[in-house]
Design a protein around this motif. Structure first.
Motif, PDB file in Angstrom:
ATOM      1  N   ILE A  14      26.577   7.822  37.040  1.00  0.00           N
ATOM      2  CA  ILE A  14      25.584   7.773  35.949  1.00  0.00           C
ATOM      3  C   ILE A  14      26.115   6.818  34.885  1.00  0.00           C
ATOM      4  N   GLY A  15      25.394   5.710  34.678  1.00  0.00           N
ATOM      5  CA  GLY A  15      25.839   4.673  33.737  1.00  0.00           C
ATOM      6  C   GLY A  15      26.079   3.396  34.511  1.00  0.00           C
ATOM      7  N   ALA A  16      25.049   2.543  34.623  1.00  0.00           N
ATOM      8  CA  ALA A  16      25.140   1.331  35.442  1.00  0.00           C
ATOM      9  C   ALA A  16      25.642   0.156  34.609  1.00  0.00           C
ATOM     10  N   ARG A  18      29.422  -1.704  32.750  1.00  0.00           N
ATOM     11  CA  ARG A  18      30.570  -2.489  33.228  1.00  0.00           C
ATOM     12  C   ARG A  18      31.481  -1.681  34.154  1.00  0.00           C
ATOM     13  N   LEU A  19      31.928  -0.490  33.712  1.00  0.00           N
ATOM     14  CA  LEU A  19      32.777   0.304  34.602  1.00  0.00           C
ATOM     15  C   LEU A  19      31.963   0.861  35.768  1.00  0.00           C
ATOM     16  N   GLY A  20      30.745   1.334  35.485  1.00  0.00           N
ATOM     17  CA  GLY A  20      29.928   1.932  36.543  1.00  0.00           C
ATOM     18  C   GLY A  20      29.739   0.989  37.727  1.00  0.00           C
ATOM     19  N   ALA A  40      20.512   4.978  31.710  1.00  0.00           N
ATOM     20  CA  ALA A  40      19.522   5.263  30.672  1.00  0.00           C
ATOM     21  C   ALA A  40      18.205   4.583  31.037  1.00  0.00           C
ATOM     22  N   ARG A  41      18.289   3.318  31.478  1.00  0.00           N
ATOM     23  CA  ARG A  41      17.092   2.591  31.926  1.00  0.00           C
ATOM     24  C   ARG A  41      17.130   2.523  33.444  1.00  0.00           C
ATOM     25  N   LEU A  42      16.035   2.947  34.090  1.00  0.00           N
ATOM     26  CA  LEU A  42      15.992   2.928  35.556  1.00  0.00           C
ATOM     27  C   LEU A  42      16.239   1.503  36.071  1.00  0.00           C
ATOM     28  N   ALA A  43      15.801   0.493  35.290  1.00  0.00           N
ATOM     29  CA  ALA A  43      15.969  -0.904  35.723  1.00  0.00           C
ATOM     30  C   ALA A  43      17.452  -1.246  35.914  1.00  0.00           C
ATOM     31  N   SER A  44      18.321  -0.685  35.069  1.00  0.00           N
ATOM     32  CA  SER A  44      19.770  -0.954  35.224  1.00  0.00           C
ATOM     33  C   SER A  44      20.269  -0.352  36.523  1.00  0.00           C
ATOM     34  N   ALA A  45      19.810   0.872  36.821  1.00  0.00           N
ATOM     35  CA  ALA A  45      20.236   1.537  38.058  1.00  0.00           C
ATOM     36  C   ALA A  45      19.709   0.765  39.264  1.00  0.00           C
ATOM     37  N   ALA A  84      30.202   8.082  23.361  1.00  0.00           N
ATOM     38  CA  ALA A  84      29.394   8.980  22.529  1.00  0.00           C
ATOM     39  C   ALA A  84      28.266   9.643  23.316  1.00  0.00           C
ATOM     40  N   ALA A  85      27.961   9.142  24.505  1.00  0.00           N
ATOM     41  CA  ALA A  85      26.859   9.725  25.299  1.00  0.00           C
ATOM     42  C   ALA A  85      27.348  10.826  26.240  1.00  0.00           C
ATOM     43  N   ILE A  86      28.664  10.962  26.404  1.00  0.00           N
ATOM     44  CA  ILE A  86      29.194  11.928  27.392  1.00  0.00           C
ATOM     45  C   ILE A  86      28.838  13.366  26.990  1.00  0.00           C
ATOM     46  N   PRO A  88      26.482  14.628  24.840  1.00  0.00           N
ATOM     47  CA  PRO A  88      25.061  14.954  24.955  1.00  0.00           C
ATOM     48  C   PRO A  88      24.593  15.112  26.406  1.00  0.00           C
ATOM     49  N   LEU A  89      25.104  14.270  27.330  1.00  0.00           N
ATOM     50  CA  LEU A  89      24.698  14.421  28.738  1.00  0.00           C
ATOM     51  C   LEU A  89      25.266  15.718  29.328  1.00  0.00           C
ATOM     52  N   ALA A  90      26.504  16.051  28.961  1.00  0.00           N
ATOM     53  CA  ALA A  90      27.112  17.299  29.453  1.00  0.00           C
ATOM     54  C   ALA A  90      26.281  18.490  28.988  1.00  0.00           C
ATOM     55  N   CYS A 104      34.966   9.117  32.246  1.00  0.00           N
ATOM     56  CA  CYS A 104      35.915   8.028  32.491  1.00  0.00           C
ATOM     57  C   CYS A 104      36.487   7.490  31.190  1.00  0.00           C
ATOM     58  N   CYS A 105      36.520   8.350  30.185  1.00  0.00           N
ATOM     59  CA  CYS A 105      36.933   7.921  28.848  1.00  0.00           C
ATOM     60  C   CYS A 105      38.363   8.386  28.568  1.00  0.00           C
ATOM     61  N   GLY A 106      39.212   7.461  28.137  1.00  0.00           N
ATOM     62  CA  GLY A 106      40.605   7.812  27.861  1.00  0.00           C
ATOM     63  C   GLY A 106      40.761   8.683  26.630  1.00  0.00           C
ATOM     64  N   LEU A 126      38.561  10.620  35.091  1.00  0.00           N
ATOM     65  CA  LEU A 126      39.222   9.548  35.840  1.00  0.00           C
ATOM     66  C   LEU A 126      39.084   8.298  34.973  1.00  0.00           C
ATOM     67  N   HIS A 127      40.184   7.919  34.340  1.00  0.00           N
ATOM     68  CA  HIS A 127      40.142   6.818  33.372  1.00  0.00           C
ATOM     69  C   HIS A 127      40.997   5.652  33.866  1.00  0.00           C
ATOM     70  N   PRO A 128      40.365   4.546  34.286  1.00  0.00           N
ATOM     71  CA  PRO A 128      41.170   3.408  34.733  1.00  0.00           C
ATOM     72  C   PRO A 128      41.783   2.660  33.549  1.00  0.00           C
ATOM     73  N   LEU A 129      43.081   2.432  33.622  1.00  0.00           N
ATOM     74  CA  LEU A 129      43.767   1.624  32.595  1.00  0.00           C
ATOM     75  C   LEU A 129      43.589   0.154  32.976  1.00  0.00           C
ATOM     76  N   GLN A 130      42.374  -0.294  32.837  1.00  0.00           N
ATOM     77  CA  GLN A 130      41.997  -1.658  33.236  1.00  0.00           C
ATOM     78  C   GLN A 130      40.785  -2.044  32.411  1.00  0.00           C
ATOM     79  N   SER A 131      40.562  -3.328  32.205  1.00  0.00           N
ATOM     80  CA  SER A 131      39.348  -3.724  31.499  1.00  0.00           C
ATOM     81  C   SER A 131      38.334  -4.244  32.526  1.00  0.00           C
TER      82      SER A 131
END
Ligand SMILES: NC(=O)c1ccc[n+]([C@@H]2O[C@H](COP(=O)([O-])OP(=O)(O)OC[C@H]3O[C@@H](n4cnc5c(N)ncnc54)[C@H](OP(=O)(O)O)[C@@H]3O)[C@@H](O)[C@H]2O)c1
Length: 302
Positions: A14-16, A18-20, A40-45, A84-86, A88-90, A104-106, A126-131
């Motif tokens: 959920i969240g299409a 950069r990381l998604g 959030a937008r079906l078009a992104s998914a 900030a969206a984690i 509210p979605l939870a 996926c937030c550190g 699960l938080h990747p230490l990568q950009s």
């Protein structure tokens, strides 16, 4: 994996963004049953699902679903949404017992997922230490990356195994200070970009074309990072500080005086290098040279 390890039959992202995009691509490439992406937008998914479908990987089709439909469809969901969206979605989504959800937030502990846990879901991180700078999915970006993983068993172990299957190393984040941990990541990642900003100013002030600064200086940063990955920090260091060359460092400070922020950055970072433990300057003259350099840098304080 042991026999009682958690296995997932249907994974969703959920969240299409950069990381998604990269996580979805990496899950698919590693043979995990990614079946849904939502955003959030079906078009992104839909755009992410189309990108995944165009990748030549033997894997089940990935559907672009609404967030609610993805939660209904999957037994493991990754929330790759803005920090900030984690929460509210939870709180808003219909989590169920036996389901697993990982953010996926550190910076967040599992506390942010407490409403999902209250509905019986297993919660993890699960938080990747990568950009991940773009929305173009890069499955290879997890290889050699360290992922911070948190979660009570069996989810913690399952996320650890999943991260390793993407080619990542793992550190467990249970009980770790979640302000200092991301601060360490910012130092190593974002602050390196700030250093290139200051370096580019000095480059241009030296009379070189600004447009050539980034292509010329970024490989130096890559070289330093490769040295630091391969050797102890003291052995990765080269240049006048490693040589104890006081005259050259004094010349740099004098030249940087007209750019006070760059001067202060150079001075502070040089002191940090001289404070490396074990130290960067070898005996027999190391301690002496270090003391001379520390005195020079302390005296240069504005
Ligand atoms: N990017 C990185 O380098 C990186 C590295 C490590 C960890 N992370 C973590 O990964 C997470 C995502 O970061 P990101 O950089 O990938 O962010 P991003 O590029 O801004 O992507 C966020 C995605 O979440 C979607 N979204 C926003 N609000 C939503 C909601 N309420 N419901 C469903 N989808 C929603 C956005 O939707 P639309 O596109 O549909 O508008 C967007 O596709 C954050 O927790 C961040 O800390 C990021």
């Amino acid at each position: 994996m042991t026999d009682d390890a958690l296995r997932f039959g249907a994974i969703g992202v959920i969240g299409a963004g950069r990381l998604g995009a990269s996580l979805a691509a990496a899950l698919r490439a590693a043979g995990h049953p990614l079946v849904a992406v939502a955003s959030a937008r079906l078009a992104s998914a839909e755009a992410l699902a189309a990108e995944l479908a165009a990748t030549p990987v033997e894997a089940p089709p990935v559907e672009a679903l609404t967030v609610e439909a993805a939660v209904a469809r999957c037994d493991l969901l990754f929330l790759t949404v803005p920090d900030a969206a984690i929460g509210p979605l939870a709180a808003a989504l219909p989590w169920r017992a036996g389901q697993s959800v990982a953010h996926c937030c550190g910076a967040h502990t599992l506390h942010v997922l407490a409403p999902a846990a209250a509905r019986g879901a297993r919660t993890g991180c699960l938080h990747p230490l990568q950009s991940f700078p773009t929305r173009t999915g890069d499955p290879a970006r997890f290889r050699g990356t360290t992922c911070g993983v948190e979660g009570a068993e069996p989810l913690g172990g399952a996320l650890e195994a999943l991260a390793r299957s993407l080619g990542a190393d793992v550190v467990r984040l249970d009980g770790v200070d979640r302000a200092l941990y991301p601060a360490a990541a910012i130092f190593a990642s974002n602050c390196a970009i700030a250093l290139l900003g200051a370096a580019s100013r000095s480059w241009a002030r030296a009379g070189l074309p600004l447009a050539a600064a980034r292509p010329a200086l970024a490989p130096l940063l890559q070289g330093a990072a490769a040295n630091a990955a391969a050797h102890e920090l003291r052995d990765a260091l080269t240049g006048p500080l490693a040589r104890g060359d006081t005259a050259t460092v004094a010349a740099h400070l004098a030249a940087l005086a007209a750019d006070p922020p760059a001067h202060e950055l150079y001075r502070r970072l040089a002191l940090e290098l001289l404070a490396l433990d074990p130290p960067a300057l070898d005996p027999p003259h190391g301690a002496e040279a270090r003391a001379r350099l520390v005195a020079l840098l302390a005296a240069a304080r504005e």
